[in-house]
Scaffold this motif. Structure first.
Motif, mmCIF file in Angstrom:
data_model
loop_
_atom_site.group_PDB
_atom_site.id
_atom_site.type_symbol
_atom_site.label_atom_id
_atom_site.label_comp_id
_atom_site.label_asym_id
_atom_site.label_seq_id
_atom_site.Cartn_x
_atom_site.Cartn_y
_atom_site.Cartn_z
ATOM 1 N N TYR A 96 0.830 -1.205 0.000
ATOM 2 C CA TYR A 96 0.000 0.000 0.000
ATOM 3 C C TYR A 96 0.867 1.259 0.000
ATOM 4 O O TYR A 96 1.660 1.494 0.906
ATOM 5 C CB TYR A 96 -0.911 -0.004 1.230
ATOM 6 N N ARG A 97 0.728 2.036 -1.081
ATOM 7 C CA ARG A 97 1.472 3.287 -1.254
ATOM 8 C C ARG A 97 2.971 3.114 -1.016
ATOM 9 O O ARG A 97 3.645 4.001 -0.503
ATOM 10 C CB ARG A 97 0.908 4.377 -0.330
ATOM 11 N N GLY A 98 3.455 1.962 -1.388
ATOM 12 C CA GLY A 98 4.879 1.703 -1.279
ATOM 13 C C GLY A 98 5.396 1.495 0.131
ATOM 14 O O GLY A 98 6.612 1.445 0.359
ATOM 15 N N ARG A 99 4.478 1.360 1.113
ATOM 16 C CA ARG A 99 4.918 1.181 2.503
ATOM 17 C C ARG A 99 5.677 -0.122 2.698
ATOM 18 O O ARG A 99 6.578 -0.205 3.522
ATOM 19 C CB ARG A 99 3.714 1.212 3.448
ATOM 20 N N MET A 100 5.251 -1.142 1.961
ATOM 21 C CA MET A 100 5.913 -2.436 2.058
ATOM 22 C C MET A 100 6.320 -2.867 0.653
ATOM 23 O O MET A 100 5.555 -2.691 -0.303
ATOM 24 C CB MET A 100 5.006 -3.477 2.713
ATOM 25 N N PRO A 101 7.523 -3.410 0.487
ATOM 26 C CA PRO A 101 8.021 -3.731 -0.850
ATOM 27 C C PRO A 101 7.394 -4.984 -1.432
ATOM 28 O O PRO A 101 6.965 -5.886 -0.709
ATOM 29 C CB PRO A 101 9.518 -3.949 -0.611
ATOM 30 N N GLN A 153 13.757 -2.061 -6.748
ATOM 31 C CA GLN A 153 12.644 -1.571 -7.552
ATOM 32 C C GLN A 153 11.794 -2.718 -8.090
ATOM 33 O O GLN A 153 12.236 -3.866 -8.173
ATOM 34 C CB GLN A 153 13.162 -0.730 -8.719
ATOM 35 N N ASN A 154 10.531 -2.387 -8.443
ATOM 36 C CA ASN A 154 9.615 -3.374 -8.995
ATOM 37 C C ASN A 154 10.061 -3.794 -10.389
ATOM 38 O O ASN A 154 10.684 -3.015 -11.122
ATOM 39 C CB ASN A 154 8.203 -2.810 -9.052
ATOM 40 N N LEU A 155 9.733 -5.016 -10.770
ATOM 41 C CA LEU A 155 10.101 -5.530 -12.080
ATOM 42 C C LEU A 155 8.967 -5.313 -13.079
ATOM 43 O O LEU A 155 7.792 -5.442 -12.738
ATOM 44 C CB LEU A 155 10.409 -7.018 -11.996
#
Length: 228
Positions: A96-101, A153-155
């Motif tokens: 959620y909103r980048g809080r957890m990767p 970073q996300n793939l």
């Protein structure tokens, strides 16, 4: 054309090829072969040759874990029996909103795919009990070259296996298969399980914590993976 079936296990992921005999191209498909005791988060590498694909480690769970937070069936994310054996992995498909990767799980197949052959890519998932969100975009990607991302970073990869409707998976206490037919270009030998779309392209649904569990929910969409 002969038809081969490749079944990938996940969060149970497994590759199966059906010729005359059924053969799985995914090594250690149910994470049963573990070198050592699980003591902390991010130890999927104990179930070699599985590993995290970016710099965010992937969790491994086992009935033999030294740390109860990573046990089976009960662990820090809830309770789930293994689909096969005593072990499974855990992957975060959304935060959620980048809080957890997010995390990404990958391995190399025992043999590369053969051009023109049809394979069934298959793995199994179960939503964890303490996840605040359920998510879609639960996918597998397959490639000729190994994917190595030296960052958090996300793939962004092509999803070759996800549900036909790309539905939000909100089932708990139940293993659901994700299976798609894939025609090989030839030479593919690496798989990655994860969410390869942006947050804006990902559909999520908030889920209430069951009365059977106490404590707070995690602000992510976290799924157990088995039988790849």
């Amino acid at each position: 054309m002969k038809k081969f079936i490749l079944s990938l296990l996940a969060i149970s992921t497994s590759f199966l090829i059906h010729a005359q005999n059924e053969h799985n191209l995914v090594p250690n498909p149910s994470f049963e072969e573990v070198d050592g005791k699980i003591k902390s988060a991010g130890q999927v590498t104990l179930a070699s040759p599985w590993k995290a694909v970016n710099m965010q480690p992937v969790d491994l769970y086992s009935a033999d874990a030294k740390n109860d937070e990573f046990g089976v069936p009960e662990n820090k994310y809830g309770e789930e029996k293994a689909k096969t054996g005593n072990n499974y992995a855990g992957v975060a498909f959304y935060g959620y909103r980048g809080r957890m990767p997010r995390t990404y799980l990958g391995t190399q197949l025992t043999n590369p795919l053969i051009a023109g052959k049809e394979y069934c890519l298959k793995f199994h998932v179960s939503m964890s009990d303490r996840s605040k969100y359920a998510s879609n975009n639960i996918s597998m990607s397959i490639s000729k070259e190994e994917i190595v991302e030296m960052s958090e970073q996300n793939l962004s990869l092509e999803p070759h296996a996800q549900s036909y409707t790309n539905k939000v998976f909100d089932q708990q206490f139940l293993w659901e298969p994700i299976c798609r037919t894939y025609t090989a270009k030839g030479g593919e030998q690496y798989i990655v399980i994860g969410n390869f779309k942006t947050d804006e392209e990902t559909t999520t649904e908030a889920v209430r914590l069951s009365r059977e569990f106490s404590g707070r929910q995690e602000y992510n969409a976290y799924y157990y993976i088995d039988d790849v």
